[in-house]
Design a protein around this motif. Structure first.
Motif, PDB file in Angstrom:
ATOM      1  N   GLN A 195       0.851  -1.171   0.000  1.00 43.71           N
ATOM      2  CA  GLN A 195       0.000   0.000   0.000  1.00 43.71           C
ATOM      3  C   GLN A 195       0.891   1.226   0.000  1.00 43.71           C
ATOM      4  O   GLN A 195       2.001   1.204   0.546  1.00 43.71           O
ATOM      5  CB  GLN A 195      -0.880   0.032   1.247  1.00 43.71           C
ATOM      6  CG  GLN A 195      -1.795  -1.157   1.412  1.00 43.71           C
ATOM      7  CD  GLN A 195      -1.186  -2.240   2.278  1.00 43.71           C
ATOM      8  OE1 GLN A 195       0.014  -2.472   2.248  1.00 43.71           O
ATOM      9  NE2 GLN A 195      -2.019  -2.920   3.038  1.00 43.71           N
TER      10      GLN A 195
ATOM     11  N   ALA B 267       2.008   2.211   3.426  1.00 43.77           N
ATOM     12  CA  ALA B 267       2.969   1.250   3.991  1.00 43.77           C
ATOM     13  C   ALA B 267       4.358   1.494   3.409  1.00 43.77           C
ATOM     14  O   ALA B 267       5.369   1.474   4.117  1.00 43.77           O
ATOM     15  CB  ALA B 267       2.514  -0.184   3.702  1.00 43.77           C
TER      16      ALA B 267
ATOM     17  N   VAL C  65      18.496  -3.305   4.569  1.00 42.22           N
ATOM     18  CA  VAL C  65      17.154  -3.521   4.007  1.00 42.22           C
ATOM     19  C   VAL C  65      17.171  -4.790   3.161  1.00 42.22           C
ATOM     20  O   VAL C  65      18.172  -5.099   2.524  1.00 42.22           O
ATOM     21  CB  VAL C  65      16.664  -2.324   3.159  1.00 42.22           C
ATOM     22  CG1 VAL C  65      16.454  -1.106   4.037  1.00 42.22           C
ATOM     23  CG2 VAL C  65      17.640  -1.986   2.052  1.00 42.22           C
ATOM     24  N   PRO C  66      16.074  -5.543   3.195  1.00 40.43           N
ATOM     25  CA  PRO C  66      16.057  -6.829   2.491  1.00 40.43           C
ATOM     26  C   PRO C  66      16.140  -6.670   0.977  1.00 40.43           C
ATOM     27  O   PRO C  66      15.741  -5.646   0.422  1.00 40.43           O
ATOM     28  CB  PRO C  66      14.724  -7.467   2.912  1.00 40.43           C
ATOM     29  CG  PRO C  66      13.922  -6.391   3.535  1.00 40.43           C
ATOM     30  CD  PRO C  66      14.842  -5.292   3.945  1.00 40.43           C
ATOM     31  N   ASP C  67      16.657  -7.701   0.317  1.00 46.13           N
ATOM     32  CA  ASP C  67      16.673  -7.752  -1.148  1.00 46.13           C
ATOM     33  C   ASP C  67      15.240  -7.816  -1.661  1.00 46.13           C
ATOM     34  O   ASP C  67      14.346  -8.308  -0.976  1.00 46.13           O
ATOM     35  CB  ASP C  67      17.391  -9.019  -1.638  1.00 46.13           C
ATOM     36  CG  ASP C  67      18.862  -9.042  -1.223  1.00 46.13           C
ATOM     37  OD1 ASP C  67      19.478  -7.970  -1.228  1.00 46.13           O
ATOM     38  OD2 ASP C  67      19.360 -10.130  -0.891  1.00 46.13           O
ATOM     39  N   GLU C  68      15.060  -7.339  -2.886  1.00 43.38           N
ATOM     40  CA  GLU C  68      13.777  -7.555  -3.569  1.00 43.38           C
ATOM     41  C   GLU C  68      13.582  -9.050  -3.783  1.00 43.38           C
ATOM     42  O   GLU C  68      14.533  -9.749  -4.134  1.00 43.38           O
ATOM     43  CB  GLU C  68      13.783  -6.854  -4.929  1.00 43.38           C
ATOM     44  CG  GLU C  68      13.537  -5.358  -4.880  1.00 43.38           C
ATOM     45  CD  GLU C  68      12.171  -5.024  -4.294  1.00 43.38           C
ATOM     46  OE1 GLU C  68      11.186  -5.690  -4.649  1.00 43.38           O
ATOM     47  OE2 GLU C  68      12.105  -4.100  -3.461  1.00 43.38           O
ATOM     48  N   LEU C  69      12.390  -9.533  -3.563  1.00 37.97           N
ATOM     49  CA  LEU C  69      12.126 -10.952  -3.813  1.00 37.97           C
ATOM     50  C   LEU C  69      11.511 -11.114  -5.190  1.00 37.97           C
ATOM     51  O   LEU C  69      10.659 -10.329  -5.597  1.00 37.97           O
ATOM     52  CB  LEU C  69      11.155 -11.511  -2.774  1.00 37.97           C
ATOM     53  CG  LEU C  69      11.679 -11.664  -1.351  1.00 37.97           C
ATOM     54  CD1 LEU C  69      10.670 -12.417  -0.495  1.00 37.97           C
ATOM     55  CD2 LEU C  69      13.008 -12.405  -1.345  1.00 37.97           C
ATOM     56  N   ALA C  70      11.966 -12.144  -5.902  1.00 37.93           N
ATOM     57  CA  ALA C  70      11.349 -12.441  -7.194  1.00 37.93           C
ATOM     58  C   ALA C  70       9.919 -12.909  -6.947  1.00 37.93           C
ATOM     59  O   ALA C  70       9.623 -13.489  -5.899  1.00 37.93           O
ATOM     60  CB  ALA C  70      12.148 -13.524  -7.903  1.00 37.93           C
ATOM     61  N   GLU C  71       9.045 -12.630  -7.898  1.00 39.11           N
ATOM     62  CA  GLU C  71       7.656 -13.096  -7.779  1.00 39.11           C
ATOM     63  C   GLU C  71       7.621 -14.620  -7.775  1.00 39.11           C
ATOM     64  O   GLU C  71       8.456 -15.257  -8.401  1.00 39.11           O
ATOM     65  CB  GLU C  71       6.829 -12.578  -8.956  1.00 39.11           C
ATOM     66  CG  GLU C  71       6.463 -11.113  -8.877  1.00 39.11           C
ATOM     67  CD  GLU C  71       5.441 -10.820  -7.784  1.00 39.11           C
ATOM     68  OE1 GLU C  71       4.673 -11.730  -7.424  1.00 39.11           O
ATOM     69  OE2 GLU C  71       5.433  -9.693  -7.282  1.00 39.11           O
ATOM     70  N   ASP C  72       6.656 -15.180  -7.094  1.00 45.21           N
ATOM     71  CA  ASP C  72       6.443 -16.617  -7.191  1.00 45.21           C
ATOM     72  C   ASP C  72       6.218 -16.968  -8.650  1.00 45.21           C
ATOM     73  O   ASP C  72       5.507 -16.248  -9.348  1.00 45.21           O
ATOM     74  CB  ASP C  72       5.173 -17.009  -6.407  1.00 45.21           C
ATOM     75  CG  ASP C  72       5.515 -17.416  -4.993  1.00 45.21           C
ATOM     76  OD1 ASP C  72       6.590 -17.989  -4.802  1.00 45.21           O
ATOM     77  OD2 ASP C  72       4.703 -17.148  -4.088  1.00 45.21           O
ATOM     78  N   PRO C  73       6.825 -18.061  -9.120  1.00 45.53           N
ATOM     79  CA  PRO C  73       6.595 -18.401 -10.521  1.00 45.53           C
ATOM     80  C   PRO C  73       5.099 -18.584 -10.777  1.00 45.53           C
ATOM     81  O   PRO C  73       4.387 -19.187  -9.961  1.00 45.53           O
ATOM     82  CB  PRO C  73       7.356 -19.720 -10.711  1.00 45.53           C
ATOM     83  CG  PRO C  73       7.795 -20.163  -9.361  1.00 45.53           C
ATOM     84  CD  PRO C  73       7.695 -19.000  -8.433  1.00 45.53           C
TER      85      PRO C  73
END
Lengths: 209, 211
Positions: free
Chosen positions: A100, A103, A124-132
């Motif tokens: 949001q 957020a 800060v955390p790495d960007e996560l790849a989208e779930d396949p």
């Protein structure tokens, strides 16, 4: 520009009403909070007018927020300017499917505040790849927007003491220990009030879904 | 994504979002959040609460020229910020701590090595390298200790910890972690107090080795 092409119109339970402050924007087929609309205009069109409007709404709230985090007014203003500039520069990273608007801005505000106060840059955390196989879709954005509205309503319904505890946990640079020292409440009470408040929030959210 | 079974407790994720955790713990939490979708979702929920509170915060007027000052800065180029991407087994937050360089291991004996990443009054964080099959000496804790596995795995009295798993130790945990046979186990460990090693070396030597 993000457009919402929903296969089916939102059902009755997904229709959002404007918040009491009138900050939700309702049109025929899309419901974005005003903050999201501004942020997308800045992200997609580098829209200065939208950014200016966002400043008028956001900067005083950010200032109040940062002061509650313990900053003196002069420093608070410096932090707000820094946060607003970061929003302008990093708008490309805003993805309404993932977070949001408020957020996303909250995390920027906390990160910048801490980075300005401390020497070490905040991890800060790495960007996560989208779930396949997950395609971003408009209903996800709507669901997040809706959740935010519900959250705000739930917060508004908290008992004052519970709300204060929750605020301190999320606003203040405070551990539970420090909250306890500041309020004079024993640690058990602080924790149980936060838990109670959070539990109540969760229940409210469930009831609204 | 590794199959993670040991997660960061929810209140700690909230404290991370709020910025209330000591830096050493933030490093472990941010590293776990780089590997774990479940905890990432929990972070999103806490950020949403924070965002809602921010929107509801009591407004305090900005000074008169704040807006025009800011608008004038929009075209200024941002100062370049070093970006540290994940590299091999090390998530971005660890690479940031290493300033983009590979670890510089210091031997602790028995094949165990460490690289201290960060230390301040509130805690310290280090990388630990434990050869497969090697026990980390029996130790208990003065305070809180978070251990995130980055490579290999270890097991102790409480279970098995693989890549992405976090073990949380406190005063009540007395354990003997053993690196599982195979690859060396590499962990990111943070503590808010010096560890008390019982068998590894005399306590007097601990400050020397900064363990």
């Amino acid at each position: 520009m993000l457009t919402l092409n929903m296969d089916s119109p939102p059902g009755e339970d997904t229709v959002l009403r404007a918040s009491p402050e009138g900050r939700a924007v309702v049109s025929e087929d899309q419901t974005f909070s005003q903050l999201t609309v501004w942020l997308l205009a800045v992200r997609d069109h580098r829209d200065r007018e939208a950014f200016g409007d966002m400043f008028d709404f956001l900067a005083p709230r950010l200032k109040g927020f940062v002061i509650r985090c313990g900053a003196r007014p002069a420093l608070a203003e410096e932090i707000v300017q820094d946060v607003m500039l970061t929003i302008w520069r990093k708008a490309a990273l805003f993805d309404p499917h993932k977070a949001q608007a408020s957020a996303w801005i909250y995390q920027i505000a906390r990160n910048r505040h801490i980075d300005i106060i401390r020497k070490e840059r905040r991890p800060v955390p790495d960007e996560l790849a989208e779930d396949p196989g997950t395609e971003p879709d408009a209903s996800q954005v709507l669901a997040l927007e809706q959740e935010t509205l519900h959250l705000k309503q739930a917060i508004a319904r908290l008992q004052p003491d519970q709300r204060e505890m929750i605020e301190k946990a999320y606003i203040g640079d405070l551990t539970h220990q420090e909250i306890s020292a500041r309020t004079g409440l024993p640690l058990g009470t602080v924790k149980s009030r936060i838990r109670l408040g959070l539990g109540r929030l969760r229940k409210e959210l469930k009831g609204l879904r | 994504m590794p199959a993670i079974t040991h997660h960061i407790p929810d209140p700690m994720i909230a404290a991370y979002a709020a910025g209330s955790l000591p830096h050493a713990f933030s490093l472990v939490v941010a590293s776990h959040l780089s590997l774990c979708r479940d905890c990432r979702a929990a972070l999103g929920a806490h950020q949403a609460v924070g965002g809602a509170l921010l929107e509801e915060a009591a407004a305090v007027a900005m000074s008169q020229d704040a807006k025009s000052n800011l608008m004038a800065q929009l075209d200024e180029p941002a100062a370049p910020e070093p970006v540290y991407d994940a590299s091999g087994i090390y998530p971005g937050p660890v690479m940031q701590s290493l300033k983009g360089r590979p670890p510089r291991w210091k031997t602790l004996g028995m094949g165990v090595r460490q690289n201290i990443l960060f230390e301040d009054d509130l805690g310290s964080a280090r990388l630990l390298y434990i050869p497969g099959g090697q026990a980390v000496p029996d130790h208990s804790h003065n305070g809180l200790e978070l251990t995130l596995v980055l490579q290999g795995s270890f097991s102790d009295e409480t279970g098995r910890f693989g890549v992405g798993d976090v073990e949380i130790g406190d005063e009540t945990l007395e354990h003997t972690p053993v690196a599982d046979a195979g690859d060396p186990c590499i962990c990111l460990a943070a503590t808010d107090a010096p560890l008390r090693f019982k068998a590894f070396m005399p306590r007097l030597l601990q400050p020397l080795f900064r363990i």
